[in-house]
Scaffold this motif. Structure first.
Motif, PDB file in Angstrom:
ATOM      1  N   VAL A 174       0.830  -1.206   0.000  1.00 45.15           N
ATOM      2  CA  VAL A 174       0.000   0.000   0.000  1.00 45.15           C
ATOM      3  C   VAL A 174       0.866   1.257   0.000  1.00 45.15           C
ATOM      4  CG1 VAL A 174      -1.667   1.338   1.345  1.00 45.15           C
ATOM      5  CG2 VAL A 174      -1.969  -1.131   1.085  1.00 45.15           C
ATOM      6  N   MET A 175       1.873   1.271   0.852  1.00 41.48           N
ATOM      7  CA  MET A 175       2.733   2.448   0.935  1.00 41.48           C
ATOM      8  C   MET A 175       3.475   2.692  -0.376  1.00 41.48           C
ATOM      9  SD  MET A 175       4.171   1.937   4.826  1.00 41.48           S
ATOM     10  CE  MET A 175       5.193   3.411   4.814  1.00 41.48           C
ATOM     11  N   LYS A 176       3.919   1.620  -1.017  1.00 44.62           N
ATOM     12  CA  LYS A 176       4.642   1.761  -2.286  1.00 44.62           C
ATOM     13  C   LYS A 176       3.703   2.257  -3.381  1.00 44.62           C
ATOM     14  CE  LYS A 176       7.518  -0.756  -5.611  1.00 44.62           C
ATOM     15  NZ  LYS A 176       8.167  -2.051  -5.953  1.00 44.62           N
ATOM     16  N   GLU A 177       2.520   1.677  -3.465  1.00 47.74           N
ATOM     17  CA  GLU A 177       1.590   2.031  -4.536  1.00 47.74           C
ATOM     18  C   GLU A 177       1.110   3.468  -4.408  1.00 47.74           C
ATOM     19  OE1 GLU A 177      -2.767   0.433  -5.940  1.00 47.74           O
ATOM     20  OE2 GLU A 177      -1.123  -1.030  -5.783  1.00 47.74           O
ATOM     21  N   LEU A 178       0.919   3.937  -3.176  1.00 48.48           N
ATOM     22  CA  LEU A 178       0.407   5.290  -2.955  1.00 48.48           C
ATOM     23  C   LEU A 178       1.507   6.291  -2.613  1.00 48.48           C
ATOM     24  CD1 LEU A 178      -2.825   4.451  -0.895  1.00 48.48           C
ATOM     25  CD2 LEU A 178      -2.594   4.814  -3.361  1.00 48.48           C
ATOM     26  N   SER A 179       2.763   5.846  -2.681  1.00 49.49           N
ATOM     27  CA  SER A 179       3.920   6.710  -2.390  1.00 49.49           C
ATOM     28  C   SER A 179       3.814   7.338  -1.000  1.00 49.49           C
ATOM     29  CB  SER A 179       4.043   7.810  -3.461  1.00 49.49           C
ATOM     30  OG  SER A 179       4.216   7.248  -4.741  1.00 49.49           O
ATOM     31  N   LEU A 180       3.523   6.513  -0.018  1.00 52.36           N
ATOM     32  CA  LEU A 180       3.392   6.967   1.367  1.00 52.36           C
ATOM     33  C   LEU A 180       4.649   6.621   2.161  1.00 52.36           C
ATOM     34  CD1 LEU A 180      -0.262   5.748   2.084  1.00 52.36           C
ATOM     35  CD2 LEU A 180       0.465   8.062   1.466  1.00 52.36           C
ATOM     36  N   LYS A 181       5.043   7.526   3.036  1.00 55.63           N
ATOM     37  CA  LYS A 181       6.174   7.266   3.908  1.00 55.63           C
ATOM     38  C   LYS A 181       5.719   6.738   5.273  1.00 55.63           C
ATOM     39  CE  LYS A 181       9.181  10.762   1.811  1.00 55.63           C
ATOM     40  NZ  LYS A 181      10.008  11.992   2.056  1.00 55.63           N
ATOM     41  N   SER A 182       4.424   6.858   5.530  1.00 58.40           N
ATOM     42  CA  SER A 182       3.901   6.474   6.828  1.00 58.40           C
ATOM     43  C   SER A 182       2.424   6.114   6.696  1.00 58.40           C
ATOM     44  CB  SER A 182       4.064   7.640   7.820  1.00 58.40           C
ATOM     45  OG  SER A 182       3.305   7.435   8.987  1.00 58.40           O
ATOM     46  N   LEU A 183       1.929   5.293   7.624  1.00 62.95           N
ATOM     47  CA  LEU A 183       0.506   4.971   7.709  1.00 62.95           C
ATOM     48  C   LEU A 183      -0.101   5.533   8.998  1.00 62.95           C
ATOM     49  CD1 LEU A 183       0.409   1.290   6.365  1.00 62.95           C
ATOM     50  CD2 LEU A 183      -0.298   3.373   5.181  1.00 62.95           C
ATOM     51  N   ALA A 184       0.600   6.516   9.589  1.00 67.87           N
ATOM     52  CA  ALA A 184       0.075   7.164  10.788  1.00 67.87           C
ATOM     53  C   ALA A 184      -1.246   7.844  10.454  1.00 67.87           C
ATOM     54  CB  ALA A 184       1.072   8.183  11.323  1.00 67.87           C
ATOM     55  N   GLY A 185      -2.234   7.678  11.312  1.00 65.23           N
ATOM     56  CA  GLY A 185      -3.539   8.270  11.079  1.00 65.23           C
ATOM     57  C   GLY A 185      -4.503   7.358  10.355  1.00 65.23           C
ATOM     58  N   VAL A 186      -4.076   6.114  10.105  1.00 65.34           N
ATOM     59  CA  VAL A 186      -4.942   5.120   9.471  1.00 65.34           C
ATOM     60  C   VAL A 186      -5.410   4.141  10.547  1.00 65.34           C
ATOM     61  CG1 VAL A 186      -5.144   3.307   7.728  1.00 65.34           C
ATOM     62  CG2 VAL A 186      -3.688   5.312   7.294  1.00 65.34           C
ATOM     63  N   PRO A 187      -6.664   4.209  10.981  1.00 64.51           N
ATOM     64  CA  PRO A 187      -7.132   3.243  11.977  1.00 64.51           C
ATOM     65  C   PRO A 187      -6.902   1.818  11.499  1.00 64.51           C
ATOM     66  CG  PRO A 187      -8.730   5.007  11.751  1.00 64.51           C
ATOM     67  CD  PRO A 187      -7.720   5.199  10.654  1.00 64.51           C
ATOM     68  N   GLY A 188      -6.237   1.044  12.336  1.00 65.03           N
ATOM     69  CA  GLY A 188      -5.891  -0.330  11.977  1.00 65.03           C
ATOM     70  C   GLY A 188      -4.409  -0.514  11.719  1.00 65.03           C
ATOM     71  N   ALA A 189      -3.689   0.577  11.383  1.00 67.36           N
ATOM     72  CA  ALA A 189      -2.258   0.500  11.090  1.00 67.36           C
ATOM     73  C   ALA A 189      -1.436   0.896  12.312  1.00 67.36           C
ATOM     74  CB  ALA A 189      -1.904   1.408   9.911  1.00 67.36           C
ATOM     75  N   TYR A 190      -0.265   0.294  12.466  1.00 66.81           N
ATOM     76  CA  TYR A 190       0.640   0.654  13.556  1.00 66.81           C
ATOM     77  C   TYR A 190       2.067   0.294  13.166  1.00 66.81           C
ATOM     78  CZ  TYR A 190       1.328  -4.236  14.901  1.00 66.81           C
ATOM     79  OH  TYR A 190       1.682  -5.565  14.902  1.00 66.81           O
ATOM     80  N   LEU A 191       3.020   0.815  13.925  1.00 68.04           N
ATOM     81  CA  LEU A 191       4.437   0.562  13.675  1.00 68.04           C
ATOM     82  C   LEU A 191       4.903  -0.544  14.611  1.00 68.04           C
ATOM     83  CD1 LEU A 191       6.488   1.808  11.724  1.00 68.04           C
ATOM     84  CD2 LEU A 191       7.216   3.319  13.581  1.00 68.04           C
ATOM     85  N   SER A 192       5.331  -1.665  14.035  1.00 68.22           N
ATOM     86  CA  SER A 192       5.712  -2.825  14.841  1.00 68.22           C
ATOM     87  C   SER A 192       7.035  -2.595  15.556  1.00 68.22           C
ATOM     88  CB  SER A 192       5.816  -4.071  13.959  1.00 68.22           C
ATOM     89  OG  SER A 192       6.930  -3.959  13.084  1.00 68.22           O
ATOM     90  N   GLU A 193       7.377  -3.504  16.457  1.00 65.16           N
ATOM     91  CA  GLU A 193       8.634  -3.388  17.208  1.00 65.16           C
ATOM     92  C   GLU A 193       9.848  -3.444  16.295  1.00 65.16           C
ATOM     93  OE1 GLU A 193       8.716  -6.313  20.253  1.00 65.16           O
ATOM     94  OE2 GLU A 193       7.068  -5.437  21.406  1.00 65.16           O
ATOM     95  N   SER A 194       9.685  -4.082  15.138  1.00 68.82           N
ATOM     96  CA  SER A 194      10.798  -4.167  14.180  1.00 68.82           C
ATOM     97  C   SER A 194      10.915  -2.907  13.323  1.00 68.82           C
ATOM     98  CB  SER A 194      10.620  -5.383  13.273  1.00 68.82           C
ATOM     99  OG  SER A 194       9.432  -5.259  12.497  1.00 68.82           O
ATOM    100  N   GLY A 195      10.005  -1.936  13.584  1.00 67.54           N
ATOM    101  CA  GLY A 195      10.067  -0.678  12.837  1.00 67.54           C
ATOM    102  C   GLY A 195       9.350  -0.726  11.502  1.00 67.54           C
ATOM    103  N   LYS A 196       8.527  -1.765  11.288  1.00 66.49           N
ATOM    104  CA  LYS A 196       7.795  -1.894  10.033  1.00 66.49           C
ATOM    105  C   LYS A 196       6.302  -1.642  10.265  1.00 66.49           C
ATOM    106  CE  LYS A 196      11.014  -5.323   8.151  1.00 66.49           C
ATOM    107  NZ  LYS A 196      11.163  -6.710   7.624  1.00 66.49           N
ATOM    108  N   TRP A 197       5.678  -1.014   9.271  1.00 67.99           N
ATOM    109  CA  TRP A 197       4.238  -0.791   9.371  1.00 67.99           C
ATOM    110  C   TRP A 197       3.483  -2.094   9.156  1.00 67.99           C
ATOM    111  CZ3 TRP A 197       1.828   3.274  11.324  1.00 67.99           C
ATOM    112  CH2 TRP A 197       2.528   4.479  11.418  1.00 67.99           C
ATOM    113  N   SER A 198       2.412  -2.252   9.903  1.00 66.67           N
ATOM    114  CA  SER A 198       1.600  -3.457   9.799  1.00 66.67           C
ATOM    115  C   SER A 198       0.164  -3.098  10.182  1.00 66.67           C
ATOM    116  CB  SER A 198       2.157  -4.560  10.710  1.00 66.67           C
ATOM    117  OG  SER A 198       1.448  -5.773  10.518  1.00 66.67           O
ATOM    118  N   PHE A 199      -0.687  -4.107  10.235  1.00 63.53           N
ATOM    119  CA  PHE A 199      -2.088  -3.908  10.609  1.00 63.53           C
ATOM    120  C   PHE A 199      -2.449  -4.857  11.743  1.00 63.53           C
ATOM    121  CE2 PHE A 199      -1.826  -2.769   6.088  1.00 63.53           C
ATOM    122  CZ  PHE A 199      -2.301  -1.461   6.135  1.00 63.53           C
ATOM    123  N   ILE A 200      -3.384  -4.427  12.577  1.00 60.66           N
ATOM    124  CA  ILE A 200      -3.809  -5.216  13.726  1.00 60.66           C
ATOM    125  C   ILE A 200      -5.296  -5.531  13.588  1.00 60.66           C
ATOM    126  CG2 ILE A 200      -4.426  -3.265  15.203  1.00 60.66           C
ATOM    127  CD1 ILE A 200      -2.601  -6.482  16.320  1.00 60.66           C
TER     128      ILE A 200
END
Length: 434
Positions: A174-200
């Motif tokens: 998603v980030m690559k297709e939409l040229s996003l650097k972050s998913l902050a502000g997207v309910p459901g998305a978070y930054l994992s302990e490994s520093g990668k964006w994911s969904f819960i």
């Protein structure tokens, strides 16, 4: 013993303003009248407290867990006497410092992101069969982008269910297709302990939640129970797991096994209820005790319950239906071709008068020419008095806002929900609420 209605995230206790532990209990000799059991306070008998809902409550007795209150107006109605007592000021809530609070992105951005997510997720045959059995057709499924949200650990599933992006892979796509650097502000998305964006969130069928402009601004998940804490297997008879040598089938209704006395459902505390918000927020309880409000999910964002607007571009807004549930609203709009508003719960109708972006939903409806509202709560309201009570409260609120109010009615034998009735090829009777 009277009925019990628990407080919830959408209906806090008006005394302590918390979403748990407290409840309303019906008075045994007074049907449809309730006492409030606040299990966090100890208020002297006779004292009158103004609740967070603006109503006054009088303490009528103490129990081992807290205080039992009765609304002053209810007590006066029953006793036909004026309630006198010492009015006390509620203790101010402890001020907490908010850490890392992130608000949702504008709906236009969320629509683009959620549609991208849904475009890259398949729909399991397991889920498609369920929807088709519920009366959906492939056109309706495809037009709404209905898809399957994966479990966290695909290795616990049969190979037929593993052909789906992992949650981290999905975020990366998603980030690559939409040229996003972050998913902050997207309910459901978070930054994992490994520093990668994911969904819960729990696995299941994804349903879009549309705003008044048709933008997808939230997502709701219908649980599929594939992420139960067990090893899921598959054979010609379907999905299942083994418990002490016994077969337990995994279905869209939950985990169940056959016994001599019939089918028995296996309950899991982690999977109570059928629907979940796509939300990356959970309060850090330890931090809260220390005076801080902190999200367990780093850079996560809370979804909260929201209204769904189900409509087609050519729909007339003169008549609007109000129903509980996103799935029911989308399907019923498809069949009846009239606008529907889907509530997250029968008691969530207060959201209709809650301003969002400067306007309430009822104000939006009036601007669109809505004159009448049809309430289509489930048919079990005739033996579930809580549903009946909330339906009547909603009707009164709509009446007080100058809408003509009608009730959709049908025999429960023809279906519990309106969608069940419509999928059977039947229509409800409509009568005006007095």
């Amino acid at each position: 013993m009277g009925r019990i209605i628990k407080v919830s995230k959408t209906s806090h206790c008006p005394i302590c303003n918390k979403p748990d532990y407290c409840f309303w209990k019906e008075r045994e000799k007074d049907p449809d009248m309730f006492n409030l059991y606040c299990n966090r306070t100890s208020e002297a008998i006779g004292n009158i407290v103004t609740g967070t809902d603006g109503k006054e409550y009088v303490s009528i007795y103490l129990n081992t867990r807290g205080t039992v209150f009765e609304a002053v107006d209810q007590r006066e109605e029953r006793s036909k006497q004026k309630v006198e007592g010492t009015k006390v000021q509620q203790p101010s809530m402890k001020t907490h410092c908010v850490i890392d609070s992130i608000n949702p992105l504008p709906n236009e951005q969320l629509d683009e992101i959620y549609r991208c997510i849904m475009n890259h997720l398949p729909l399991y045959k397991f889920h498609a069969k369920y929807l088709l059995k519920e009366g959906w057709d492939m056109e309706l499924i495809l037009n709404n982008g209905i898809c399957s949200f994966p479990v966290e650990n695909k290795k616990k599933l049969p190979s037929s269910l593993q052909n789906i992006p992992s949650r981290e892979e999905l975020a990366k796509i998603v980030m690559k297709e939409l040229s996003l650097k972050s998913l902050a502000g997207v309910p459901g998305a978070y930054l994992s302990e490994s520093g990668k964006w994911s969904f819960i969130g729990k696995s299941g069928i994804i349903f879009p939640v549309y705003d008044e402009n048709g933008l997808i601004y939230r997502i709701r998940t219908r649980l599929d129970y594939l992420d139960l804490p067990v090893k899921i297997k598959e054979d010609d008879y379907g999905l299942f797991y083994e418990d002490a040598g016994e077969r337990v089938d995994v279905t869209m209704s939950g985990a169940r096994k056959k016994t001599k006395n019939g089918v028995v459902y296996v309950k899991f505390s982690s999977h109570e209820g059928k629907y979940r918000n796509f939300s990356s927020y959970a309060l850090n309880e330890d931090a809260y005790k220390s005076g801080f409000i902190e999200n367990v999910f780093h850079k996560g964002c809370e979804a909260k319950n929201q209204l769904l607007f189900a409509f087609h571009p050519g729909n007339s807004w003169e008549t609007v239906w109000i129903i509980e549930g996103e799935k029911k609203a989308i399907f019923s709009n498809h069949v009846l071709n009239q606008p529907f508003i889907g509530l997250s719960g029968v008691n969530d109708f207060g959201r209709l008068i809650k301003p969002r972006n400067g306007k309430t939903t009822l104000e939006i409806l009036k601007e669109r020419g809505t004159k009448r509202c049809i309430i289509a709560y489930d048919a079990d309201r005739y033996h579930n008095s809580a549903v009946m009570m909330f339906m009547n409260n909603l009707a009164e609120m709509l009446n007080s806002n100058n809408f003509d109010v009608f009730i959709a009615d049908w025999n429960e034998n023809d279906g519990k929900g309106l969608d069940d009735l419509l999928s059977a090829g039947k229509l409800p009777q409509i009568y005006q609420h007095n």
